[in-house]
Design a protein around this motif. Structure first.
Motif, PDB file in Angstrom:
ATOM      1  N   ALA A  32       0.569  -1.043   0.120  1.00  0.00           N
ATOM      2  CA  ALA A  32      -0.052   0.462  -0.051  1.00  0.00           C
ATOM      3  C   ALA A  32       0.931   1.360  -0.189  1.00  0.00           C
ATOM      4  CB  ALA A  32      -0.634   0.382   1.249  1.00  0.00           C
ATOM      5  N   ARG A  33      -0.073   2.254  -0.757  1.00  0.00           N
ATOM      6  CA  ARG A  33       0.961   3.101  -0.781  1.00  0.00           C
ATOM      7  C   ARG A  33       0.572   4.524  -0.738  1.00  0.00           C
ATOM      8  NH1 ARG A  33       1.258   5.547  -5.565  1.00  0.00           N
ATOM      9  NH2 ARG A  33       1.629   3.890  -7.612  1.00  0.00           N
ATOM     10  N   ALA A  34       0.453   5.800  -0.535  1.00  0.00           N
ATOM     11  CA  ALA A  34      -0.741   7.111  -0.438  1.00  0.00           C
ATOM     12  C   ALA A  34      -0.212   8.348  -1.114  1.00  0.00           C
ATOM     13  CB  ALA A  34      -1.004   7.726   1.424  1.00  0.00           C
ATOM     14  N   GLU A  35      -1.370   8.408  -1.640  1.00  0.00           N
ATOM     15  CA  GLU A  35      -1.597  10.024  -2.596  1.00  0.00           C
ATOM     16  C   GLU A  35      -1.875  10.437  -1.957  1.00  0.00           C
ATOM     17  OE1 GLU A  35      -1.311   9.908  -6.770  1.00  0.00           O
ATOM     18  OE2 GLU A  35      -2.514  11.110  -6.335  1.00  0.00           O
ATOM     19  N   PHE A  36      -1.131  11.968  -1.697  1.00  0.00           N
ATOM     20  CA  PHE A  36      -1.509  13.088  -0.763  1.00  0.00           C
ATOM     21  C   PHE A  36      -1.893  14.145  -1.601  1.00  0.00           C
ATOM     22  CE2 PHE A  36      -1.574  11.075   4.015  1.00  0.00           C
ATOM     23  CZ  PHE A  36       0.086  10.597   3.910  1.00  0.00           C
ATOM     24  N   ARG A  37      -3.095  14.698  -1.161  1.00  0.00           N
ATOM     25  CA  ARG A  37      -3.785  15.923  -1.711  1.00  0.00           C
ATOM     26  C   ARG A  37      -3.653  16.954  -0.197  1.00  0.00           C
ATOM     27  NH1 ARG A  37      -6.467  12.147  -4.415  1.00  0.00           N
ATOM     28  NH2 ARG A  37      -8.226  12.742  -3.597  1.00  0.00           N
ATOM     29  N   GLN A  52      -6.729  29.836   8.409  1.00  0.00           N
ATOM     30  CA  GLN A  52      -6.814  29.154   8.059  1.00  0.00           C
ATOM     31  C   GLN A  52      -6.722  27.333   8.638  1.00  0.00           C
ATOM     32  OE1 GLN A  52      -3.535  30.526   7.141  1.00  0.00           O
ATOM     33  NE2 GLN A  52      -3.724  31.051   4.083  1.00  0.00           N
ATOM     34  N   ARG A  53      -6.956  26.404   7.232  1.00  0.00           N
ATOM     35  CA  ARG A  53      -6.902  25.222   7.813  1.00  0.00           C
ATOM     36  C   ARG A  53      -5.744  24.665   6.782  1.00  0.00           C
ATOM     37  NH1 ARG A  53      -8.692  23.891  12.044  1.00  0.00           N
ATOM     38  NH2 ARG A  53      -8.796  21.561  11.542  1.00  0.00           N
ATOM     39  N   CYS A  54      -5.844  23.209   6.975  1.00  0.00           N
ATOM     40  CA  CYS A  54      -4.533  22.575   5.986  1.00  0.00           C
ATOM     41  C   CYS A  54      -5.644  21.424   5.737  1.00  0.00           C
ATOM     42  CB  CYS A  54      -3.580  22.018   6.636  1.00  0.00           C
ATOM     43  SG  CYS A  54      -3.213  20.799   5.266  1.00  0.00           S
ATOM     44  N   GLN A  55      -6.154  21.001   4.917  1.00  0.00           N
ATOM     45  CA  GLN A  55      -7.225  19.521   4.548  1.00  0.00           C
ATOM     46  C   GLN A  55      -6.279  19.625   4.137  1.00  0.00           C
ATOM     47  OE1 GLN A  55     -10.927  21.745   2.678  1.00  0.00           O
ATOM     48  NE2 GLN A  55     -11.593  21.407   4.137  1.00  0.00           N
ATOM     49  N   TRP A  56      -6.636  17.462   3.632  1.00  0.00           N
ATOM     50  CA  TRP A  56      -5.945  16.776   3.380  1.00  0.00           C
ATOM     51  C   TRP A  56      -6.397  15.760   3.018  1.00  0.00           C
ATOM     52  CZ3 TRP A  56      -5.500  11.449   5.584  1.00  0.00           C
ATOM     53  CH2 TRP A  56      -6.198  11.656   6.604  1.00  0.00           C
ATOM     54  N   THR A  57      -6.434  14.968   1.773  1.00  0.00           N
ATOM     55  CA  THR A  57      -6.570  13.704   1.842  1.00  0.00           C
ATOM     56  C   THR A  57      -5.995  12.672   0.839  1.00  0.00           C
ATOM     57  OG1 THR A  57      -8.952  14.868   0.556  1.00  0.00           O
ATOM     58  CG2 THR A  57      -8.163  12.691  -0.970  1.00  0.00           C
ATOM     59  N   GLU A  86      -6.707  20.583   9.831  1.00  0.00           N
ATOM     60  CA  GLU A  86      -5.490  20.211  11.661  1.00  0.00           C
ATOM     61  C   GLU A  86      -5.721  22.818  11.016  1.00  0.00           C
ATOM     62  OE1 GLU A  86      -1.485  19.507  10.151  1.00  0.00           O
ATOM     63  OE2 GLU A  86      -1.775  17.669  11.890  1.00  0.00           O
ATOM     64  N   HIS A  87      -5.947  22.916  12.476  1.00  0.00           N
ATOM     65  CA  HIS A  87      -4.820  23.766  12.018  1.00  0.00           C
ATOM     66  C   HIS A  87      -3.725  24.590  11.343  1.00  0.00           C
ATOM     67  CE1 HIS A  87      -5.834  28.017  13.009  1.00  0.00           C
ATOM     68  NE2 HIS A  87      -5.179  27.791  13.606  1.00  0.00           N
ATOM     69  N   GLY A  88      -4.295  25.958  10.441  1.00  0.00           N
ATOM     70  CA  GLY A  88      -3.736  26.453  10.362  1.00  0.00           C
ATOM     71  C   GLY A  88      -2.680  26.003   8.897  1.00  0.00           C
ATOM     72  N   ALA A  89      -1.997  26.824   7.596  1.00  0.00           N
ATOM     73  CA  ALA A  89      -2.181  26.577   6.730  1.00  0.00           C
ATOM     74  C   ALA A  89      -1.454  25.118   5.979  1.00  0.00           C
ATOM     75  CB  ALA A  89      -0.923  27.959   6.197  1.00  0.00           C
ATOM     76  N   GLN A  95       3.614  17.811   6.133  1.00  0.00           N
ATOM     77  CA  GLN A  95       3.190  16.074   6.513  1.00  0.00           C
ATOM     78  C   GLN A  95       2.324  15.848   7.460  1.00  0.00           C
ATOM     79  OE1 GLN A  95       6.944  14.050   6.719  1.00  0.00           O
ATOM     80  NE2 GLN A  95       7.769  14.814   4.972  1.00  0.00           N
ATOM     81  N   SER A  96       0.921  17.180   7.587  1.00  0.00           N
ATOM     82  CA  SER A  96       0.099  16.699   8.302  1.00  0.00           C
ATOM     83  C   SER A  96      -0.505  15.398   7.645  1.00  0.00           C
ATOM     84  CB  SER A  96      -0.544  17.506   7.960  1.00  0.00           C
ATOM     85  OG  SER A  96      -1.441  17.494   6.745  1.00  0.00           O
ATOM     86  N   GLY A  97      -1.466  15.001   6.049  1.00  0.00           N
ATOM     87  CA  GLY A  97      -1.473  14.219   5.784  1.00  0.00           C
ATOM     88  C   GLY A  97      -1.116  12.928   6.419  1.00  0.00           C
ATOM     89  N   GLU A  98       0.376  12.781   6.287  1.00  0.00           N
ATOM     90  CA  GLU A  98       1.069  11.604   6.713  1.00  0.00           C
ATOM     91  C   GLU A  98       1.099  10.766   8.252  1.00  0.00           C
ATOM     92  OE1 GLU A  98       2.181  13.557   4.584  1.00  0.00           O
ATOM     93  OE2 GLU A  98       3.322  13.071   3.057  1.00  0.00           O
ATOM     94  N   ARG A  99       1.125  12.441   9.445  1.00  0.00           N
ATOM     95  CA  ARG A  99       1.265  11.753  10.958  1.00  0.00           C
ATOM     96  C   ARG A  99       0.073  11.741  10.874  1.00  0.00           C
ATOM     97  NH1 ARG A  99       3.343  17.866  11.270  1.00  0.00           N
ATOM     98  NH2 ARG A  99       1.025  17.702  11.660  1.00  0.00           N
ATOM     99  N   ASN A 100      -1.021  11.919   9.745  1.00  0.00           N
ATOM    100  CA  ASN A 100      -2.765  11.875  10.980  1.00  0.00           C
ATOM    101  C   ASN A 100      -3.334  10.330   9.748  1.00  0.00           C
ATOM    102  OD1 ASN A 100      -3.553  13.541  12.414  1.00  0.00           O
ATOM    103  ND2 ASN A 100      -3.249  15.046  10.605  1.00  0.00           N
ATOM    104  N   LEU A 101      -2.610   9.505   8.699  1.00  0.00           N
ATOM    105  CA  LEU A 101      -2.642   8.364   8.609  1.00  0.00           C
ATOM    106  C   LEU A 101      -2.566   7.462   9.425  1.00  0.00           C
ATOM    107  CD1 LEU A 101      -4.318   7.834   5.617  1.00  0.00           C
ATOM    108  CD2 LEU A 101      -1.738   7.436   4.849  1.00  0.00           C
TER     109      LEU A 101
END
Length: 136
Positions: A32-37, A52-57, A86-89, A95-101
């Motif tokens: 498995a690998r993840a592609e983050f946007r 501002q919020r950083c939205q990740w998928t 997450e809060h902030g730009a 790497q907010s997505g990687e941490r939360n994934l």
């Protein structure tokens, strides 16, 4: 601002199966690998709280590799996504997505196993097609 990153999921996100193809054992490894946007939403105005919020998928992709060569290595289509914010730009080093994934590791593993199970019939069909092509 929109940013797309491709990263590998955790090292534990691999699954290996062994199938029998006409008396020959074939080992398939699914990874498995993840592609983050990421996308920054909201406004940052002077003299006000930063909104501002950083939205990740993260879209989970499954790659298949066979033990006897790269000829049948491919990405198997799967449409599992995880998202959050997450809060902030969004910034490249954040790497907010990687941490939360990481909190979804169990669900990613279950998805990987289900994709591997669903791929057994198509894999055998591909191996049969290659064998028939080679014997002609």
């Amino acid at each position: 601002m929109s940013l797309t990153l491709i990263a590998l999921a955790t090292a534990a996100a691999t699954h290996t199966v062994q199938i029998d193809h006409r008396g020959t054992p074939v080992q398939a490894t699914y990874s498995a690998r993840a592609e983050f946007r990421t996308k920054t939403v909201g406004a940052k105005t002077p003299n006000r709280m930063d909104m501002q919020r950083c939205q990740w998928t993260a879209t989970i992709m499954v790659d298949r590799a066979l033990s006897h060569g790269p000829a049948h290595s491919r990405t198997i289509s799967s449409d599992r996504e995880f998202s959050g914010s997450e809060h902030g730009a969004c910034t490249p080093g954040r790497q907010s997505g990687e941490r939360n994934l990481a909190q979804h590791e169990g669900a990613i593993r279950e998805h990987l196993i289900s994709v591997a199970e669903a791929d057994q019939t198509p894999l055998l069909t591909e191996l049969d097609a290659v064998r028939n092509l080679a014997s002609n």
